[in-house]
Design an enzyme around this catalytic site. Structure first.
Site, short mmCIF file in Angstrom:
data_model
loop_
_atom_site.label_atom_id
_atom_site.label_comp_id
_atom_site.label_asym_id
_atom_site.label_seq_id
_atom_site.Cartn_x
_atom_site.Cartn_y
_atom_site.Cartn_z
CE LYS A 113 53.77 89.73 100.75
NZ LYS A 113 54.93 90.09 99.88
CG ASP A 166 55.72 92.89 97.29
OD1 ASP A 166 56.58 93.60 98.32
OD2 ASP A 166 55.29 91.91 97.69
P1 NAP Z 1 57.33 81.03 96.60
O1 NAP Z 1 55.96 81.52 96.00
O2 NAP Z 1 57.58 80.00 97.52
O3 NAP Z 1 58.00 80.54 95.23
C1 NAP Z 1 59.20 80.19 95.24
C2 NAP Z 1 59.97 79.95 93.74
O4 NAP Z 1 61.27 79.45 93.94
C3 NAP Z 1 59.16 78.85 93.07
O5 NAP Z 1 59.21 79.12 91.78
C4 NAP Z 1 59.91 77.49 93.17
O6 NAP Z 1 60.02 76.65 92.05
C5 NAP Z 1 61.31 78.21 93.10
N1 NAP Z 1 62.33 77.26 94.07
C6 NAP Z 1 62.48 77.25 95.34
N2 NAP Z 1 63.57 76.19 95.47
C7 NAP Z 1 63.89 75.96 94.54
C8 NAP Z 1 65.24 75.13 94.21
N3 NAP Z 1 65.81 74.37 94.85
N4 NAP Z 1 65.49 75.25 92.87
C9 NAP Z 1 64.89 75.85 91.87
N5 NAP Z 1 63.63 76.45 92.19
C10 NAP Z 1 63.47 76.63 93.34
O7 NAP Z 1 58.24 82.16 97.25
P2 NAP Z 1 58.28 83.85 96.95
O8 NAP Z 1 57.23 84.39 97.78
O9 NAP Z 1 57.95 84.24 95.43
O10 NAP Z 1 59.43 84.16 97.45
C11 NAP Z 1 60.70 83.89 96.65
C12 NAP Z 1 61.99 84.66 97.27
O11 NAP Z 1 62.04 86.07 97.03
C13 NAP Z 1 62.07 84.44 98.67
O12 NAP Z 1 63.48 84.38 98.94
C14 NAP Z 1 61.93 85.98 99.55
O13 NAP Z 1 62.52 86.19 100.67
C15 NAP Z 1 62.08 86.82 98.26
N6 NAP Z 1 61.48 88.13 98.32
C16 NAP Z 1 62.09 89.35 98.46
C17 NAP Z 1 61.41 90.37 98.45
C18 NAP Z 1 62.43 91.45 98.32
O14 NAP Z 1 61.67 92.68 98.82
N7 NAP Z 1 63.56 92.01 98.05
C19 NAP Z 1 60.16 90.32 98.27
C20 NAP Z 1 59.44 89.17 98.09
C21 NAP Z 1 60.03 87.98 98.00
P3 NAP Z 1 58.84 75.38 92.09
O15 NAP Z 1 57.50 76.03 91.80
O16 NAP Z 1 59.35 74.52 91.16
O17 NAP Z 1 58.56 75.18 93.45
#
Ligand code: NAP
Length: 279
Positions: A68, A104
């Site tokens: 992305k 999104d």
């Molecule tokens: P990302 O850019 O990798 O960001 C992950 C976030 O989660 C960061 O803020 C990270 O904190 C935090 N995190 C991860 N593991 C953690 C833990 N064990 N404890 C506390 N915080 C934690 O991922 P993303 O692209 O934003 O996606 C996040 C989630 O959203 C995924 O599960 C994805 O499948 C879901 N999603 C769903 C949709 C939908 O259509 N429903 C759309 C997009 C994404 P740090 O900064 O401290 O590492």
């Protein structure tokens, strides 16, 4: 016979993507001559794929993890949402030129519109997480006029970065502040991967939220995450993340295939069955 329209979703890996199910369902339901296929593109092969997809007969496509941001850097003509979010999830060509957008934020807002109408006027929003998904959600919150947005992240520096980018009405906090921030919040949104199948855990305790608060999770495997279950047990209004996935596809399908599709119970059932079958 009408010309066959072709679309794709690119990612790496790509087998997990539900987008072919969603778009395939709509193509069939509306009798549109078209196809939507998942293509695994390795990061190193992305530039070649982007420069050739038109010649290969594609009208456009979706972009997912990990491309992305890389696609954002390549595509020079982007819609306003993509510009703010810094990532592209939809590609198309217009006047012979590559264009990109991001749906999104639309998906997030449309899901809440459906299940928690009036959500944007419910009070301060606490956003858990500061990754790519959080950016889209903060954009949606600002668009809908939420004036107090509190970003909470394990790594506070990433929350500060987003606050600096989004400006007025947005504050940044470390995880230790969550309970205090929740005390007068109207909306709690989990955008972290915590609670996802294989990564069970509670990103925040909903116990201290006011009784009128709405809790939503963008993780949709499982459909009811530990956070949503805890909020439901407390009697709070909850909204799961499936609708965000389904609604982000609506403007995308309309752009490529020329018809605004509907998110129906039938489509939900189809995707839920597919999620259930995967583990
Ligand atoms: P990302 O850019 O990798 O960001 C992950 C976030 O989660 C960061 O803020 C990270 O904190 C935090 N995190 C991860 N593991 C953690 C833990 N064990 N404890 C506390 N915080 C934690 O991922 P993303 O692209 O934003 O996606 C996040 C989630 O959203 C995924 O599960 C994805 O499948 C879901 N999603 C769903 C949709 C939908 O259509 N429903 C759309 C997009 C994404 P740090 O900064 O401290 O590492």
């Amino acid at each position: 016979m009408a010309e066959m329209k072709k679309a794709f979703v690119i990612g790496h890996p790509i087998a997990h993507s539900r987008s072919p199910k969603i778009h395939g369902h709509w193509l069939k339901a509306y009798g549109i001559a078209g196809s939507y296929e998942a293509i695994d593109v390795m990061p190193g092969d992305l530039p070649a794929f982007l420069s050739a997809f038109g010649e290969n007969g594609f009208n456009g496509g979706n972009v997912t993890i990990p491309h992305k941001e890389a696609v954002f850097a390549v595509v020079k003509r982007r819609d306003a949402a993509a510009e703010q979010i810094g990532a592209i999830n939809t590609l198309w060509t217009e006047d012979g030129e590559l264009r990109g957008g991001n749906t999104d934020a639309h998906g997030f807002a449309a899901n809440l519109d459906e299940y928690a109408p009036g959500w944007a006027g419910n009070g301060p929003a606490v956003v858990l997480g500061a990754g790519g998904a959080a950016r889209a959600i903060i954009h949606a919150l600002k668009e809908r006029g939420v004036s107090d947005i509190r970003i909470v992240n394990r790594t506070k520096a990433r929350a500060v970065e987003l606050r600096d980018q989004f400006g007025a009405g947005v504050s940044a906090h470390g995880s230790e502040a969550t309970d205090e921030l929740n005390a007068d919040a109207g909306l709690l949104i989990n955008t972290t991967a915590l609670g996802m199948h294989g990564n069970e855990g509670l990103p925040a305790d909903p116990a201290g939220l006011p009784a009128h608060a709405i809790v939503t999770d963008i993780v949709y495997v499982p459909l009811e995450t530990p956070l949503l279950a805890a909020a439901r047990r407390r009697g709070l209004k909850t909204v799961n993340g499936l609708g965000m996935l389904l609604h982000q596809a609506v403007p995308v399908f309309e752009r490529w295939f020329g018809r605004r599709p509907e998110v129906t119970p039938e489509l939900r059932d189809l995707v839920v069955a597919d999620l259930g079958a995967s583990h």
